[in-house]
Motif scaffolding. Structure first.
Motif, PDB file in Angstrom:
ATOM      1  N   GLN A 172     -42.202  64.430  44.091  1.00 32.32           N
ATOM      2  CA  GLN A 172     -40.806  64.358  43.658  1.00 32.32           C
ATOM      3  C   GLN A 172     -40.499  62.974  43.109  1.00 32.32           C
ATOM      4  O   GLN A 172     -41.071  61.975  43.562  1.00 32.32           O
TER       5      GLN A 172
ATOM      6  N   GLY B 155     -29.969  59.725  41.372  1.00 35.81           N
ATOM      7  CA  GLY B 155     -29.619  59.846  42.789  1.00 35.81           C
ATOM      8  C   GLY B 155     -30.096  61.109  43.466  1.00 35.81           C
ATOM      9  O   GLY B 155     -29.799  61.332  44.643  1.00 35.81           O
ATOM     10  N   GLU B 156     -30.862  61.954  42.749  1.00 41.07           N
ATOM     11  CA  GLU B 156     -31.356  63.203  43.336  1.00 41.07           C
ATOM     12  C   GLU B 156     -32.873  63.260  43.256  1.00 41.07           C
ATOM     13  O   GLU B 156     -33.475  62.793  42.286  1.00 41.07           O
ATOM     14  N   TRP B 157     -33.489  63.867  44.269  1.00 38.04           N
ATOM     15  CA  TRP B 157     -34.940  64.068  44.246  1.00 38.04           C
ATOM     16  C   TRP B 157     -35.258  65.326  43.431  1.00 38.04           C
ATOM     17  O   TRP B 157     -34.720  66.396  43.698  1.00 38.04           O
TER      18      TRP B 157
ATOM     19  N   LEU C 142     -37.101  60.322  41.878  1.00 42.22           N
ATOM     20  CA  LEU C 142     -35.660  60.117  42.050  1.00 42.22           C
ATOM     21  C   LEU C 142     -35.020  59.943  40.672  1.00 42.22           C
ATOM     22  O   LEU C 142     -35.374  59.033  39.924  1.00 42.22           O
ATOM     23  N   LYS C 143     -34.107  60.842  40.328  1.00 46.90           N
ATOM     24  CA  LYS C 143     -33.390  60.764  39.047  1.00 46.90           C
ATOM     25  C   LYS C 143     -31.903  60.967  39.290  1.00 46.90           C
ATOM     26  O   LYS C 143     -31.503  61.972  39.879  1.00 46.90           O
TER      27      LYS C 143
ATOM     28  N   LEU D  96     -38.836  55.501  41.426  1.00 44.34           N
ATOM     29  CA  LEU D  96     -39.196  55.868  42.800  1.00 44.34           C
ATOM     30  C   LEU D  96     -39.698  57.305  42.835  1.00 44.34           C
ATOM     31  O   LEU D  96     -39.104  58.210  42.241  1.00 44.34           O
ATOM     32  N   HIS D  97     -40.803  57.507  43.557  1.00 46.26           N
ATOM     33  CA  HIS D  97     -41.320  58.860  43.756  1.00 46.26           C
ATOM     34  C   HIS D  97     -41.938  58.960  45.140  1.00 46.26           C
ATOM     35  O   HIS D  97     -42.210  57.944  45.786  1.00 46.26           O
ATOM     36  N   ARG D  98     -42.137  60.177  45.601  1.00 43.45           N
ATOM     37  CA  ARG D  98     -42.660  60.409  46.946  1.00 43.45           C
ATOM     38  C   ARG D  98     -43.397  61.737  46.954  1.00 43.45           C
ATOM     39  O   ARG D  98     -43.306  62.528  45.999  1.00 43.45           O
TER      40      ARG D  98
ATOM     41  N   ALA E  85     -41.510  56.991  49.682  1.00 42.58           N
ATOM     42  CA  ALA E  85     -40.966  56.651  48.369  1.00 42.58           C
ATOM     43  C   ALA E  85     -41.385  55.244  47.957  1.00 42.58           C
ATOM     44  O   ALA E  85     -41.313  54.296  48.752  1.00 42.58           O
TER      45      ALA E  85
END
Length: 323
Positions: free
Chosen positions: A196, A201-203, A198-199, A233-235, A176
């Motif tokens: 994915q 608090g959820e992926w 993060l929005k 944030l993304h991963r 992330a």
């Protein structure tokens, strides 16, 4: 969870322009990501880019990746790996100067196609920056000018493959992070998912769609918009089967570009409370980011405030550290 924003760029040319600009505005303010269809890049070109990139991985990169996995004993890991990514990558630089001719092991056709692809993406990136200006109430060309520096923007492509992974719960394809730069244009596999964001608090999965271009905003746009738009944030999570292709192109400020919030977007109250984002030279931010990519962005911004703007604005040689 609201639907992931998908934007049909053709609708900007008709009576649905206002509604489409609203979707872009909402995506920038609340997602940091959106997906483009009917973006003007020919599907035949995208198909060729995908074919040549996958052939190149099989021919040149796959064996190297297997050797890397073996050398680091990643096949049989028992605990979570937090300092490595399960990805095979190489980089192309387009602006201010291209290195495509020097990148080893690329077929001539691949070089030619990636050059054409990059030229199309550069046009699209600059069109998008002007759409963002319009939504922000900034004059047309403001963001492009903010990125320009003395030699124009940095523009480069990271070509990645995420092979099948025996322990996807223990190794991330890509950990992330937020992207350091400006605006990112991603051509991703439409069959194998994994990206994915993060929005709330959820992926959330970024849906793979054939011939689409995924857009996300980097840290520099957060600074210039004084936080109105956020980098997110993304991963990448890996799969046990299927090799995911990802071609991410980064339209970033020039190394010596001075980045700071657009005065029109700084409220007097925020300025008086010193809540304004920092002013800095892009290359200084990149030097800091290089060691802190997988950590929170807020301390990076605070560190830039502490450093302040550097005095020496001489042009800095362009490296491949713009990702």
């Amino acid at each position: 969870m609201a639907h992931f924003p998908v934007i049909n760029l053709e609708k900007l040319n008709g009576e649905e322009r206002g509604a489409t600009m609203e979707i872009i505005k909402d995506a920038c303010e609340n997602w940091g990501f959106f997906e483009l269809v009917n973006h003007g890049i020919p599907h035949e070109l995208l198909d060729t880019v995908e074919r040549l990139s996958k052939e190149h991985y099989k021919k040149v990169m796959e064996q190297r990746f297997k050797e890397l996995v073996a050398s680091k004993a990643l096949e049989g890991v028992q605990a979570e790996v937090t300092n490595l990514d399960w990805e095979s990558t190489f980089y192309l630089r387009h602006l201010p100067t291209s290195n495509i001719a020097e990148v080893p092991d690329l077929e001539d056709e691949h070089r030619k196609v990636m050059k054409e692809f990059a030229a199309r993406l550069e046009i699209l990136a600059e069109e998008l920056l002007d759409l963002l200006c319009e939504n922000l109430g900034l004059e047309k060309g403001y963001l492009k000018k903010a990125f320009y520096g003395s030699k124009g923007p940095n523009f480069g492509t990271k070509v990645s493959n995420y092979p099948p992974c025996p322990n996807p719960e223990l190794i991330k394809g890509l950990r992330a992070h937020t992207d350091a730069g400006g605006i990112i244009l991603l051509f991703q596999d439409d069959k194998v998912s994994g990206l994915q964001l993060l929005k709330d608090g959820e992926w959330v999965d970024v849906p793979p769609m054939r011939h689409s271009i995924v857009i996300n905003l980097g840290d520099q746009l957060e600074v210039i918009t004084n936080g109105k738009y956020k980098s997110v944030l993304h991963r990448v999570i890996v799969q046990t089967d299927g090799n995911r292709m990802s071609i991410a192109s980064f339209y970033n400020p020039g190394n010596d570009a001075v980045i700071y919030p657009a005065p029109a977007l700084v409220e007097k109250e925020a300025e008086e409370k010193n809540e304004v984002y920092p002013k800095f030279v892009f290359d200084d931010y990149m030097k800091l980011y290089a060691g802190l990519k997988f950590q929170a962005k807020e301390p990076r911004f605070e560190a830039m405030k502490a450093v302040g703007i550097t005095v020496n604005l001489a042009p800095i040689p362009t490296g491949l550290d713009v990702y």
